[in-house]
Design an enzyme around this catalytic site. Structure first.
Site, PDB file in Angstrom:
ATOM      1  N   ASP A  63       0.828  -1.202   0.000  1.00  0.00           N
ATOM      2  CA  ASP A  63       0.000   0.000   0.000  1.00  0.00           C
ATOM      3  C   ASP A  63       0.866   1.258   0.000  1.00  0.00           C
ATOM      4  O   ASP A  63       0.349   2.373  -0.092  1.00  0.00           O
ATOM      5  CB  ASP A  63      -0.989  -0.006   1.163  1.00  0.00           C
ATOM      6  N   SER A  64       2.175   1.079   0.038  1.00  0.00           N
ATOM      7  CA  SER A  64       3.101   2.186  -0.193  1.00  0.00           C
ATOM      8  C   SER A  64       2.877   2.815  -1.560  1.00  0.00           C
ATOM      9  O   SER A  64       3.355   3.928  -1.827  1.00  0.00           O
ATOM     10  CB  SER A  64       4.546   1.704  -0.068  1.00  0.00           C
ATOM     11  N   ASP A 102      -0.973  -6.126  -0.139  1.00  0.00           N
ATOM     12  CA  ASP A 102      -1.357  -5.497   1.118  1.00  0.00           C
ATOM     13  C   ASP A 102      -2.866  -5.305   1.203  1.00  0.00           C
ATOM     14  O   ASP A 102      -3.504  -4.897   0.221  1.00  0.00           O
ATOM     15  CB  ASP A 102      -0.705  -4.120   1.239  1.00  0.00           C
ATOM     16  N   LYS A 132      -1.258  -9.378   2.975  1.00  0.00           N
ATOM     17  CA  LYS A 132      -0.493  -8.900   4.129  1.00  0.00           C
ATOM     18  C   LYS A 132      -1.349  -7.913   4.901  1.00  0.00           C
ATOM     19  O   LYS A 132      -2.030  -7.077   4.297  1.00  0.00           O
ATOM     20  CB  LYS A 132       0.813  -8.230   3.711  1.00  0.00           C
ATOM     21  N   GLU A 134      -1.436  -5.459   8.757  1.00  0.00           N
ATOM     22  CA  GLU A 134      -0.646  -4.901   9.849  1.00  0.00           C
ATOM     23  C   GLU A 134      -1.299  -5.179  11.192  1.00  0.00           C
ATOM     24  O   GLU A 134      -2.522  -5.329  11.277  1.00  0.00           O
ATOM     25  CB  GLU A 134      -0.476  -3.389   9.660  1.00  0.00           C
ATOM     26  N   GLU A 201       9.287  -4.077  10.682  1.00  0.00           N
ATOM     27  CA  GLU A 201       9.704  -2.789  10.119  1.00  0.00           C
ATOM     28  C   GLU A 201      10.102  -1.798  11.208  1.00  0.00           C
ATOM     29  O   GLU A 201       9.410  -1.646  12.215  1.00  0.00           O
ATOM     30  CB  GLU A 201       8.580  -2.169   9.296  1.00  0.00           C
TER      31      GLU A 201
END
Length: 286
Positions: A63-64, A102, A132, A134, A201
């Protein structure tokens, strides 16, 4: 042997091209625990995926892309539509690497059921192999819910960019003993819940080392430690496309300068009418 839509780089057009479909699998990635490090990079487009694919074990549609592609201030505004569109492009541009996508902010936090609906949509619309998400202990029930229903999950602990507003910025995490223990506990919780890989991270290095030794999932470091089971970077950072270089990034190229030099030459040739030449134009046929 099967077929996938790949880009014919000679024509820049998507055409059905025979390509081997023996991709890296989730069990194969998990089996790399403690072995040869896993190579992961981000990819958002067909052509980038095509270039990276032979050299990577995993391509992450991060999602960056919100910041890298769309110029957004953070990953928070990224939508499920964006992730599905770019995920499908990366799958079409690759045949070797495992592709993971993501789950964007707001698409999984409300409940395991919401997460399943979002994750199943991602898998169906992109053809990727994993998602993925978080979060740590709070997300463990969701990780277990997805894993038990056949959706491979990569976890993400430490600095979690989707929580930037709560964290107050992008600084390294785990400088206090209490926060350090919380991050380790988060990793253990999602490992026990069934995550096959965990991105670590922006943490002080001893945390990454401790987690890597404590979990059965492979660990993927970004601003973590060389002792993780693999590494990931944003490709555009690694290639030197942006002026700012985060501390955890090593530049392996200087693409920004090469692009600028090429554009400068192009602009000069257009203004001087040196381009196009007869080589780039069409003469009438007799």
């Amino acid at each position: 042997m099967s077929t996938t839509y790949t880009v014919d780089s000679a024509t820049s057009r998507a055409t059905p091209t025979p390509a081997p479909m023996k991709r890296v699998t989730v069990p194969a990635v998990r089996a790399r625990k403690g072995g040869e490090p896993v190579v992961m990079l981000t990819a958002y487009t067909v052509r980038t995926a095509q270039i990276l694919d032979p050299h990577c074990d995993v391509l992450l549609v991060g999602d960056s892309l919100g910041q890298v592609v769309y110029g957004l201030p953070s990953t928070v505004p990224v939508s499920l539509d964006m992730m599905c569109a770019h995920g499908a492009a990366v799958v079409r541009g690759s045949y070797h690497a495992l592709v993971a996508v993501d789950m964007p902010f707001g698409s999984y936090e409300a409940s395991p059921e919401q997460a399943f609906l979002s994750a199943s949509r991602i898998l169906k619309e992109t053809g990727c192999a994993a998602v993925k998400l978080e979060g740590g202990e709070a997300m463990a029930p969701t990780v277990e819910f997805l894993s038990r229903r056949g959706i491979p999950v990569i976890g993400h602990v430490g600095l979690t960019p989707q929580a930037v507003n709560a964290l107050g910025g992008y600084g390294a995490r785990g400088r206090s003993a209490a926060e350090r223990q919380r991050i380790v506990d988060d990793a253990k919780a999602i490992d026990a819940a069934g995550a096959f890989a965990i991105v670590i991270e922006g943490v002080v290095e001893p945390i990454a080392i401790e987690i890597t030794k404590s979990v059965s999932a492979i660990t993927i470091g970004i601003g973590a430690s060389a002792e993780c089971d693999g590494q990931v970077l944003v490709t555009e950072d690694m290639l030197g496309l942006f002026d700012r270089v985060p501390r955890f990034v090593k530049r392996f190229g200087a693409i920004s300068g090469e692009i600028e030099a090429a554009v400068k030459t192009y602009a000069a040739d257009v203004r001087s009418r040196a381009f196009p030449t007869p080589d780039q134009t069409y003469a009438p046929k007799d």
